[in-house]
Write a protein that holds these residues in place. Structure first.
Motif, PDB file in Angstrom:
ATOM      1  N   ASN A  72     -27.951 -44.024  30.223  1.00  0.00           N
ATOM      2  CA  ASN A  72     -27.788 -42.735  30.869  1.00  0.00           C
ATOM      3  C   ASN A  72     -26.504 -42.040  30.432  1.00  0.00           C
ATOM      4  N   LYS A  73     -26.476 -40.718  30.627  1.00  0.00           N
ATOM      5  CA  LYS A  73     -25.363 -39.899  30.188  1.00  0.00           C
ATOM      6  C   LYS A  73     -24.193 -40.004  31.175  1.00  0.00           C
ATOM      7  N   LYS A  74     -22.988 -39.827  30.633  1.00  0.00           N
ATOM      8  CA  LYS A  74     -21.803 -39.794  31.481  1.00  0.00           C
ATOM      9  C   LYS A  74     -21.342 -38.347  31.610  1.00  0.00           C
TER      10      LYS A  74
ATOM     11  N   CYS B 160     -16.797 -38.724  27.348  1.00  0.00           N
ATOM     12  CA  CYS B 160     -18.004 -38.542  28.160  1.00  0.00           C
ATOM     13  C   CYS B 160     -19.082 -37.949  27.269  1.00  0.00           C
ATOM     14  N   ASP B 161     -20.231 -37.661  27.847  1.00  0.00           N
ATOM     15  CA  ASP B 161     -21.280 -36.964  27.106  1.00  0.00           C
ATOM     16  C   ASP B 161     -21.175 -35.454  27.315  1.00  0.00           C
ATOM     17  N   TYR B 162     -21.050 -35.048  28.598  1.00  0.00           N
ATOM     18  CA  TYR B 162     -20.957 -33.631  28.926  1.00  0.00           C
ATOM     19  C   TYR B 162     -19.932 -33.419  30.037  1.00  0.00           C
TER      20      TYR B 162
ATOM     21  N   ASP C 238     -29.907 -35.807  33.785  1.00  0.00           N
ATOM     22  CA  ASP C 238     -29.966 -36.898  32.818  1.00  0.00           C
ATOM     23  C   ASP C 238     -31.391 -37.087  32.297  1.00  0.00           C
TER      24      ASP C 238
ATOM     25  N   GLN D   7     -32.786 -36.627  28.287  1.00  0.00           N
ATOM     26  CA  GLN D   7     -33.408 -37.698  27.503  1.00  0.00           C
ATOM     27  C   GLN D   7     -34.373 -37.134  26.462  1.00  0.00           C
TER      28      GLN D   7
ATOM     29  N   PRO E 253     -28.636 -34.306  20.691  1.00  0.00           N
ATOM     30  CA  PRO E 253     -28.083 -33.814  21.961  1.00  0.00           C
ATOM     31  C   PRO E 253     -27.600 -32.370  21.834  1.00  0.00           C
TER      32      PRO E 253
ATOM     33  N   HIS F  42     -21.000 -30.209  25.771  1.00  0.00           N
ATOM     34  CA  HIS F  42     -20.876 -31.490  25.085  1.00  0.00           C
ATOM     35  C   HIS F  42     -19.403 -31.810  24.879  1.00  0.00           C
ATOM     36  N   TYR F  43     -19.082 -33.074  24.799  1.00  0.00           N
ATOM     37  CA  TYR F  43     -17.698 -33.533  24.649  1.00  0.00           C
ATOM     38  C   TYR F  43     -17.007 -32.928  23.428  1.00  0.00           C
TER      39      TYR F  43
END
Length: 269
Positions: A2-4, A84-86, A106, A110, A116, A158-159
């Motif tokens: 899963n995304k952070k 993180c992811d986002y 999340d 996917q 992404p 996005h990061y």
């Protein structure tokens, strides 16, 4: 996996609003998130609350010190982003729409596992003093010249955007400028995706038309500065914004009807 998600929350003498924001995060059934709270040295008990909160919640950190205003505080928050992811700007008084918002987000992300998106965004729920709620739909097709196509509370970056900063030359419209520059960094329109999801809530009781008018004046300047259009065209867009502001004040249902005339595809015009 899963995304952070990482949240940046700024506040100043708004303890009740901050608690609303924090409660919406703690209510999430999705646990893979962190938050940094940037407090401008509030005098309403906020620092004591933050100290107790950070001791009880290891995924929430805070800084309490004087700053130069909203966008300076937001830049401070960006500098504290952990990998993180986002990330999302969810300021005091803002809240996530529901306890399962991050689970739903999340799940939808996917679908883009192979590529992404750089920016994802969705709808917002506006809450009024009489208890009325109105869903403000994000625009699928939009023109950056006309203004923000989505509320910043419902945007996740996005990061890769962790190096982008707010322009302190704007007092009100730096969020618009930030989004313009973020969109201009995209390599392809498909890197930005509008999701069929209500992501946030916004308390409308504190909205000020006088402040909005100052923002329209700044919007005029930033459109020209960012090369979106000529001064003459920017003036026409400013006049349009004033008209919509007055329409929103006197007939909100009609304002929503006028605003909702967007196409279903995701395209920057």
């Amino acid at each position: 996996m899963n995304k952070k998600f990482f949240f940046i929350t700024i506040c100043y003498n708004n303890l009740s609003g901050l608690m609303r924001t924090v409660d919406s995060l703690l209510a999430q059934t999705y646990l893979n998130w962190e938050c940094i709270i940037i407090d401008g040295a509030s005098k309403d008990g906020t620092p004591a609350y933050l100290q107790q909160l950070s001791e009880a919640q290891p995924n929430i950190r805070y800084v309490s010190a004087p700053d130069k205003g909203i966008y300076d505080a937001m830049n401070k928050g960006i500098s504290h982003i952990q990998p993180c992811d986002y990330f999302c700007f969810l300021n005091s008084g803002d809240s996530l729409y529901a306890a399962d918002t991050l689970i739903q987000l999340d799940r939808q992300l996917q679908a883009f596992a192979e590529q992404p998106p750089a920016i994802v965004y969705g709808d917002m729920c506006e809450e009024f003093a009489d208890g009325k709620e109105i869903i403000k739909a994000a625009k699928r097709t939009f023109s950056l010249k006309k203004g923000m196509f989505c509320s910043h509370q419902s945007m996740f970056f996005h990061y890769r955007y962790a190096s982008l900063r707010y322009d302190l030359g704007y007092k009100i419209s730096s969020d618009y400028d930030y989004i313009v520059r973020a969109v201009n960094m995209l390599k392809h329109p498909s890197e930005m995706q509008c999701l069929d999801l209500i992501l946030s809530r916004f308390d409308m009781t504190g909205v000020s038309n006088s402040r909005r008018l100052s923002g329209i004046k700044e919007d005029f300047r930033l459109r020209v500065k960012n090369g979106l259009c000529s001064p003459a065209s920017s003036a026409l867009y400013a006049a349009r914004s004033v008209g919509l502001m007055n329409l929103k004040r006197f007939s909100y249902p009609l304002y929503l009807l006028m605003r909702s005339k967007t196409a279903s595809n995701n395209q920057v015009m």
